[in-house]
Design a protein around this motif. Structure first.
Motif, short mmCIF file in Angstrom:
data_model
loop_
_atom_site.label_atom_id
_atom_site.label_comp_id
_atom_site.label_asym_id
_atom_site.label_seq_id
_atom_site.Cartn_x
_atom_site.Cartn_y
_atom_site.Cartn_z
N HIS A 117 0.68 -1.18 0.02
CA HIS A 117 0.11 -0.03 0.01
C HIS A 117 1.12 1.39 -0.08
O HIS A 117 0.69 2.28 -0.60
N HIS B 224 -3.57 9.29 0.90
CA HIS B 224 -2.72 8.21 1.74
C HIS B 224 -1.74 8.50 2.94
O HIS B 224 -1.77 7.85 3.74
N TRP C 245 -13.52 6.58 0.25
CA TRP C 245 -13.00 6.85 1.57
C TRP C 245 -14.15 7.24 2.38
O TRP C 245 -15.13 7.83 2.00
N ASP D 152 -9.46 4.20 4.35
CA ASP D 152 -9.37 3.85 3.05
C ASP D 152 -10.14 2.28 2.86
O ASP D 152 -9.88 1.61 3.40
N HIS E 142 -7.48 -2.39 -2.34
CA HIS E 142 -5.88 -2.64 -1.87
C HIS E 142 -5.84 -2.73 -0.55
O HIS E 142 -4.78 -2.90 -0.06
MN MN3 Z 1 -5.06 3.08 -0.74
#
Ligand code: MN3
Length: 212
Positions: A32, A87, A136, A170, A174
């Motif tokens: 990530h 992120h 998100w 998140d 992934h």
């Molecule tokens: Mn992400």
């Protein structure tokens, strides 16, 4: 959040990849940060490379003022700057030494507005589960310090709605697929075990100081 500008760098994590175990697995943390986030950083730099007039623009400026950018780089900059912003925010509001529940001024505000931490948690879970596809869930505050939970799609941020981010999760696959497979609800429950509430409290106090 550091107001950095071009050339953007992938800020190293302030903890080991393995430190979120058993809640978020080591491989997910590594991929990530080192691959997904790195790609946003690289693509943002690439989009801005031949546009020196934007090399002193901070991440926040690139996101909030993307409509001022030339059409040919606007989408790439907006998406990738959002990816970098979101992120970094995500990784820095995780902690291996989580207090497991809100702290400080934010704790009082959550109890005042949501009734209890448990109520907040259930609204948060509902919001995070409601994101269709990639996106998100956020805790944000407005210019009066009022909290709300909202969701954004893809790499959108609440900055463009003039709201100040306090905390986020998140829910792109992934972020959890290797450990939790398709069970987003289990990931959300595990994420609660590693929330950096002290950082969230700091974000909330900062939002009031800056007069959001
Ligand atoms: Mn992400």
């Amino acid at each position: 959040m550091k107001l950095e500008h071009y050339v953007f760098e992938n800020i190293p994590l302030p903890y080991a990849y393995s430190s979120m175990e058993p809640f978020i697995d080591t491989k997910t943390m590594e991929l990530h940060h080192d691959r997904h986030l790195q790609t946003y950083v690289d693509n943002l730099n690439l989009a801005l490379e031949n546009y020196p007039m934007y090399h002193d623009w901070s991440l926040d400026m690139l996101i909030c003022m993307s409509s001022k950018l030339p059409r040919e780089i606007r989408t790439a900059v907006k998406n990738n700057a959002g990816g970098v912003y979101n992120h970094n925010f995500y990784f820095f509001t995780l902690s291996p030494k989580s207090s497991k529940e809100p702290t400080g001024v934010l704790k009082n505000k959550i109890e005042e507005q949501f009734g209890s931490y448990e109520n907040f948690k259930s609204q948060w879970k509902k919001a995070a589960l409601s994101v269709f596809g990639s996106g998100w869930a956020w805790l944000v505050s407005n210019q009066h310090g009022k909290l709300s939970i909202l969701t954004t799609a893809n790499q959108e941020t609440p900055l463009t709605q003039n709201l100040c981010p306090i905390l986020l999760i998140d829910v792109w696959e992934h972020a959890y697929y290797l450990k939790h497979y398709n069970k987003r609800a289990d990931y959300i429950e595990d994420w609660f075990q590693v929330v950096n509430w002290d950082m969230a409290d700091r974000n909330y106090m900062k939002s009031m100081w800056l007069g959001y």
